[in-house]
Motif scaffolding. Structure first.
Motif, PDB file in Angstrom:
ATOM      1  N   SER A  73       0.843  -1.206   0.000  1.00  0.00           N
ATOM      2  CA  SER A  73       0.000   0.000   0.000  1.00  0.00           C
ATOM      3  C   SER A  73       0.874   1.250   0.000  1.00  0.00           C
ATOM      4  N   PRO A  74       0.521   2.255  -0.813  1.00  0.00           N
ATOM      5  CA  PRO A  74       1.290   3.510  -0.801  1.00  0.00           C
ATOM      6  C   PRO A  74       1.004   4.316   0.468  1.00  0.00           C
ATOM      7  N   VAL A  75       2.023   4.966   0.988  1.00  0.00           N
ATOM      8  CA  VAL A  75       1.829   5.769   2.201  1.00  0.00           C
ATOM      9  C   VAL A  75       1.439   7.204   1.866  1.00  0.00           C
ATOM     10  N   GLY A  76       1.585   7.599   0.579  1.00  0.00           N
ATOM     11  CA  GLY A  76       1.277   8.978   0.196  1.00  0.00           C
ATOM     12  C   GLY A  76       2.453   9.900   0.495  1.00  0.00           C
ATOM     13  N   GLU A  77       2.366  11.111  -0.042  1.00  0.00           N
ATOM     14  CA  GLU A  77       3.441  12.076   0.180  1.00  0.00           C
ATOM     15  C   GLU A  77       3.532  12.443   1.658  1.00  0.00           C
ATOM     16  N   ARG A  78       4.732  12.294   2.228  1.00  0.00           N
ATOM     17  CA  ARG A  78       4.997  12.535   3.650  1.00  0.00           C
ATOM     18  C   ARG A  78       4.122  11.652   4.558  1.00  0.00           C
ATOM     19  N   GLY A  79       3.608  10.532   4.006  1.00  0.00           N
ATOM     20  CA  GLY A  79       2.833   9.592   4.822  1.00  0.00           C
ATOM     21  C   GLY A  79       1.433  10.048   5.137  1.00  0.00           C
ATOM     22  N   VAL A  80       0.821  10.863   4.258  1.00  0.00           N
ATOM     23  CA  VAL A  80      -0.500  11.436   4.563  1.00  0.00           C
ATOM     24  C   VAL A  80      -1.603  10.390   4.658  1.00  0.00           C
ATOM     25  N   ASN A  81      -1.376   9.190   4.096  1.00  0.00           N
ATOM     26  CA  ASN A  81      -2.405   8.152   4.154  1.00  0.00           C
ATOM     27  C   ASN A  81      -2.459   7.440   5.504  1.00  0.00           C
ATOM     28  N   PHE A  82      -1.552   7.787   6.411  1.00  0.00           N
ATOM     29  CA  PHE A  82      -1.480   7.125   7.710  1.00  0.00           C
ATOM     30  C   PHE A  82      -1.607   8.144   8.838  1.00  0.00           C
ATOM     31  N   SER A  83      -2.087   7.672   9.969  1.00  0.00           N
ATOM     32  CA  SER A  83      -2.213   8.546  11.139  1.00  0.00           C
ATOM     33  C   SER A  83      -0.833   8.790  11.755  1.00  0.00           C
ATOM     34  N   GLY A  84      -0.789   9.746  12.689  1.00  0.00           N
ATOM     35  CA  GLY A  84       0.471  10.045  13.363  1.00  0.00           C
ATOM     36  C   GLY A  84       1.020   8.843  14.108  1.00  0.00           C
ATOM     37  N   GLY A  85       0.155   8.097  14.781  1.00  0.00           N
ATOM     38  CA  GLY A  85       0.592   6.915  15.508  1.00  0.00           C
ATOM     39  C   GLY A  85       1.111   5.836  14.591  1.00  0.00           C
ATOM     40  N   GLU A  86       0.472   5.649  13.433  1.00  0.00           N
ATOM     41  CA  GLU A  86       0.932   4.641  12.473  1.00  0.00           C
ATOM     42  C   GLU A  86       2.270   5.040  11.863  1.00  0.00           C
ATOM     43  N   ARG A  87       2.422   6.318  11.551  1.00  0.00           N
ATOM     44  CA  ARG A  87       3.719   6.781  11.029  1.00  0.00           C
ATOM     45  C   ARG A  87       4.814   6.550  12.069  1.00  0.00           C
ATOM     46  N   GLN A  88       4.474   6.819  13.331  1.00  0.00           N
ATOM     47  CA  GLN A  88       5.467   6.630  14.381  1.00  0.00           C
ATOM     48  C   GLN A  88       5.841   5.158  14.510  1.00  0.00           C
ATOM     49  N   ARG A  89       4.874   4.262  14.367  1.00  0.00           N
ATOM     50  CA  ARG A  89       5.165   2.825  14.443  1.00  0.00           C
ATOM     51  C   ARG A  89       6.046   2.380  13.268  1.00  0.00           C
ATOM     52  N   ILE A  90       5.848   3.011  12.103  1.00  0.00           N
ATOM     53  CA  ILE A  90       6.743   2.703  10.975  1.00  0.00           C
ATOM     54  C   ILE A  90       8.171   3.115  11.329  1.00  0.00           C
ATOM     55  N   GLY A  91       8.313   4.288  11.992  1.00  0.00           N
ATOM     56  CA  GLY A  91       9.632   4.720  12.449  1.00  0.00           C
ATOM     57  C   GLY A  91      10.236   3.733  13.439  1.00  0.00           C
ATOM     58  N   ILE A  92       9.404   3.189  14.310  1.00  0.00           N
ATOM     59  CA  ILE A  92       9.880   2.197  15.290  1.00  0.00           C
ATOM     60  C   ILE A  92      10.272   0.904  14.573  1.00  0.00           C
ATOM     61  N   ALA A  93       9.457   0.482  13.586  1.00  0.00           N
ATOM     62  CA  ALA A  93       9.783  -0.719  12.820  1.00  0.00           C
ATOM     63  C   ALA A  93      11.116  -0.559  12.094  1.00  0.00           C
ATOM     64  N   ARG A  94      11.370   0.622  11.601  1.00  0.00           N
ATOM     65  CA  ARG A  94      12.665   0.883  10.964  1.00  0.00           C
ATOM     66  C   ARG A  94      13.809   0.659  11.949  1.00  0.00           C
ATOM     67  N   ALA A  95      13.665   1.227  13.151  1.00  0.00           N
ATOM     68  CA  ALA A  95      14.714   1.081  14.159  1.00  0.00           C
ATOM     69  C   ALA A  95      14.918  -0.379  14.539  1.00  0.00           C
ATOM     70  N   ILE A  96      13.826  -1.149  14.624  1.00  0.00           N
ATOM     71  CA  ILE A  96      13.921  -2.581  14.947  1.00  0.00           C
ATOM     72  C   ILE A  96      14.668  -3.314  13.835  1.00  0.00           C
ATOM     73  N   LEU A  97      14.321  -3.002  12.596  1.00  0.00           N
ATOM     74  CA  LEU A  97      14.950  -3.679  11.456  1.00  0.00           C
ATOM     75  C   LEU A  97      16.441  -3.349  11.356  1.00  0.00           C
ATOM     76  N   LYS A  98      16.811  -2.144  11.724  1.00  0.00           N
ATOM     77  CA  LYS A  98      18.220  -1.736  11.638  1.00  0.00           C
ATOM     78  C   LYS A  98      19.090  -2.476  12.645  1.00  0.00           C
ATOM     79  N   GLN A  99      18.529  -2.841  13.787  1.00  0.00           N
ATOM     80  CA  GLN A  99      19.239  -3.563  14.846  1.00  0.00           C
ATOM     81  C   GLN A  99      20.518  -2.823  15.275  1.00  0.00           C
ATOM     82  N   PRO A 100      20.389  -1.574  15.746  1.00  0.00           N
ATOM     83  CA  PRO A 100      21.569  -0.804  16.143  1.00  0.00           C
ATOM     84  C   PRO A 100      22.010  -1.174  17.560  1.00  0.00           C
ATOM     85  N   ILE A 101      23.230  -0.767  17.906  1.00  0.00           N
ATOM     86  CA  ILE A 101      23.695  -0.987  19.285  1.00  0.00           C
ATOM     87  C   ILE A 101      23.279   0.165  20.182  1.00  0.00           C
TER      88      ILE A 101
END
Length: 594
Positions: free
Chosen positions: A478-506
């Motif tokens: 599914s497309p997220v739209g420009e700047r993620g307009v198709n998603f709520s603030g909480g959903e965008r934030q969870r995508i940011g969290i998923a990114r951090a999980i996938l990166k597996q930083p120290i």
């Protein structure tokens, strides 16, 4: 133009010519063949009037030839075809050189813009930057093709014509051509230099208008909130009016230039034809000679007119390329130094030792800050706006280097480690997760190149986002739209969290990751952040104190200094700055005062 500006312009021009020469050397095989084709085309072009003269003389005799001079007629057609063939063949061969050069400059500019630091990107405007890049690359393509395939062949053609005229006819004809060339060149140089001023102003206003357009559309919601559609339209109209006036002035200068150039050519053609007519009337020349001289006069004057056009366009192209070279001249604040060692990831200990940093002289952001985050623990930073909280994260990520003191990760001074390796070791969950206008999967997978779909889904599950994505018609596609307009603030934030999980930083940095959320979303995301930070070194920058009460340690900052530190309970018992902030937030829930 001041002396300093003129000197800078000359230096930039020399650098550009050196770069173009480098392009020519790198493609010397294609360039050499292209030049051979160019010369062949010009020889064919100059030979056409000579053959036409012979044809006219053959048919102008009192007694017509017994046989049709088919070889002259066929040769005339072949020469015209050969001229076109060689020119088109040359363009086809050189197209790869031109397009490769434009592509290389576009890639170089793109990479350079990403290499530039926060100071540059804080003041740039995307809407005005894009046309600068577009015009600049187009200008480079024009200058590359023009220098070799317009100016050089025109001069070659004029030289060949002059040599034929001097060998076959009195010197007066060549003298008229030379005088016309000199007068035309002088007029073009003077009036084109005047017109450049208008062209620069047109480009500047064009970039400003596109910048206003992009800025206004990106802030569409704000315009609607304050019913300022009329104000935005009036502001844009004012800029466009100035652009129109500058364009009219530019066109007026172009009118004078064109009329003057045409006048010079008309004088030259009139003078040479009058002299030829007198020689024909006096019997010193045949009708074929008159046709030949007329053809050569046009053959010189038309390229001369083209040369004037090319010079004008070249100056315009140079003006267009100026901004691109100015962009390429911007120095990155944190450049990748060849041979600089990479950070060796360890347990994730972070140490600030007497760190001081000034964004600019007289604007101190951090002053003698010392702190330590032991491996696997969470340190929270609170304080009023402008106290230096976010600056800690920017320095840790090597967006800037400290002016005083040093920052260590696992005992390594990050100043001596490549910025890329430092950032790879750190995961960031910002206040507002910035999303690309792409699919959900692509946005999550952006954290780690080459991540498979299973890994992306696992990261989304860990961020409590999978069910919401699965309910979408296209799921992870599914497309997220420009700047993620198709998603709520909480959903965008969870995508940011998923990114951090996938990166597996120290090391993790939460930069006010919940300040823009409602209480329900905040509670859910705080739990996810706590899970994410387990067994990882974590720096939390927070507005809301309720989100960091379980941190291993909390520091309170004020005006760039640490004024308090301890656990939540210790700081409350101390009854200092933190206790007052806690009491203030309890009285006014959600107040972003820290």
């Amino acid at each position: 133009m001041t002396a300093d500006t003129a000197a800078a312009d000359r230096a930039a021009r020399r650098r550009f010519m050196a770069e173009l020469w480098g392009v020519m050397r790198a493609n010397r095989g294609r360039v050499a063949v292209s030049i051979v084709l160019l010369l062949a085309a010009k020889v064919a072009t100059v030979a056409v009037p000579l053959l036409l003269k012979r044809i006219i003389d053959a048919f102008s005799q009192a007694t017509l030839p017994a046989l049709l001079p088919w070889y002259l007629l066929a040769g005339y057609a072949l020469l015209r075809f050969a001229s076109t063939l060689f020119n088109e063949w040359r363009d086809l061969l050189f197209a790869r050189v031109t397009l490769s050069t434009v592509s290389a400059y576009a890639r170089r500019t793109f990479a350079h813009l990403h290499a530039l630091g926060p100071r540059f990107h804080a003041r740039r405007q995307v809407g005005s930057l894009l046309p600068d890049i577009d015009r600049g690359t187009s200008g480079i393509a024009y200058l590359l093709g023009v220098g070799l395939f317009t100016i050089v062949p025109t001069l070659v053609e004029i030289g060949l014509v002059l040599s034929v005229m001097l060998r076959r006819y009195p010197a007066g004809y060549a003298a008229i051509i030379v005088a016309t060339f000199l007068l035309y060149s002088g007029f073009t140089l003077v009036f084109t230099a005047r017109r450049v001023i208008y062209q620069r102003r047109v480009n500047k206003l064009d970039s400003r208008a596109k910048g206003q357009l992009a800025d206004s559309l990106l802030n569409y919601d704000t315009v609607k909130y304050f019913t300022n559609e009329g104000y935005e339209a009036a502001k844009f109209a004012a800029t466009m009016d100035r652009w129109r006036d500058a364009g009219v002035g530019n066109q007026r200068a172009l009118f004078l230039l064109h009329v003057g150039q045409s006048g010079v050519i008309a004088l030259g053609v009139a003078a040479i034809m009058m002299l030829a007519g007198q020689d024909v009337m006096a019997g010193r020349m045949r009708v074929g000679d008159l046709v030949l001289i007329n053809a050569y006069a046009l053959q010189v004057c038309l390229p001369l007119n083209a040369l004037g056009f090319v010079y004008r366009e070249s100056r315009d192209a140079w003006v267009n390329a100026e901004r691109l070279f100015a962009l390429l001249g911007e120095q990155p604040e944190m450049p990748e130094v060849p041979g600089q060692p990479a950070l060796v990831p360890g347990a994730g200990e972070v140490v600030f030792e007497h760190v001081g940093f000034d964004y600019e002289p007289g604007r101190t952001a951090l002053d003698d800050v010392s702190l330590r985050i032991p491996p696997g623990t969470t340190l929270a930073v609170v304080g009023r706006s402008g106290s230096g909280k976010s600056t800690l994260a920017r320095l840790l990520l090597r967006f800037y280097d400290p002016d005083r003191g040093r920052i260590l990760i696992d005992g390594q001074d990050i100043r001596h480690c490549s910025p890329v390796s430092v950032r790879r070791a750190i995961g960031v969950v910002p206040q507002d997760a910035a999303l690309f206008n792409d699919t959900v999967a692509s946005n999550i997978g952006y954290a780690r190149e080459g991540a498979g779909r299973d890994e992306i889904v696992a990261a989304a599950r860990a961020a409590q986002l999978h069910d919401a994505i699965a309910a979408l018609p296209d799921g992870y596609d599914s497309p997220v739209g420009e700047r993620g307009v198709n998603f709520s603030g909480g959903e965008r934030q969870r995508i940011g969290i998923a990114r951090a999980i996938l990166k597996q930083p120290i090391i993790l940095v939460f930069d006010e990751a919940t300040s823009a959320l409602d209480a329900v979303s905040e509670h859910a995301i705080v739990k996810e952040l706590e899970r994410l930070s387990e067994r990882r070194t974590t720096l939390v920058i927070a507005h809301r104190l309720s989100t960091i009460v379980h941190a291993h340690a909390i520091i309170v900052m004020d005006r760039g200094r640490i004024v308090e530190q301890g656990t939540h309970e210790e700081l409350l018992r101390r009854n200092g700055v933190y206790a007052r902030l806690w009491l203030l937030q309890k009285k006014t829930p959600g107040e972003p005062g820290v």
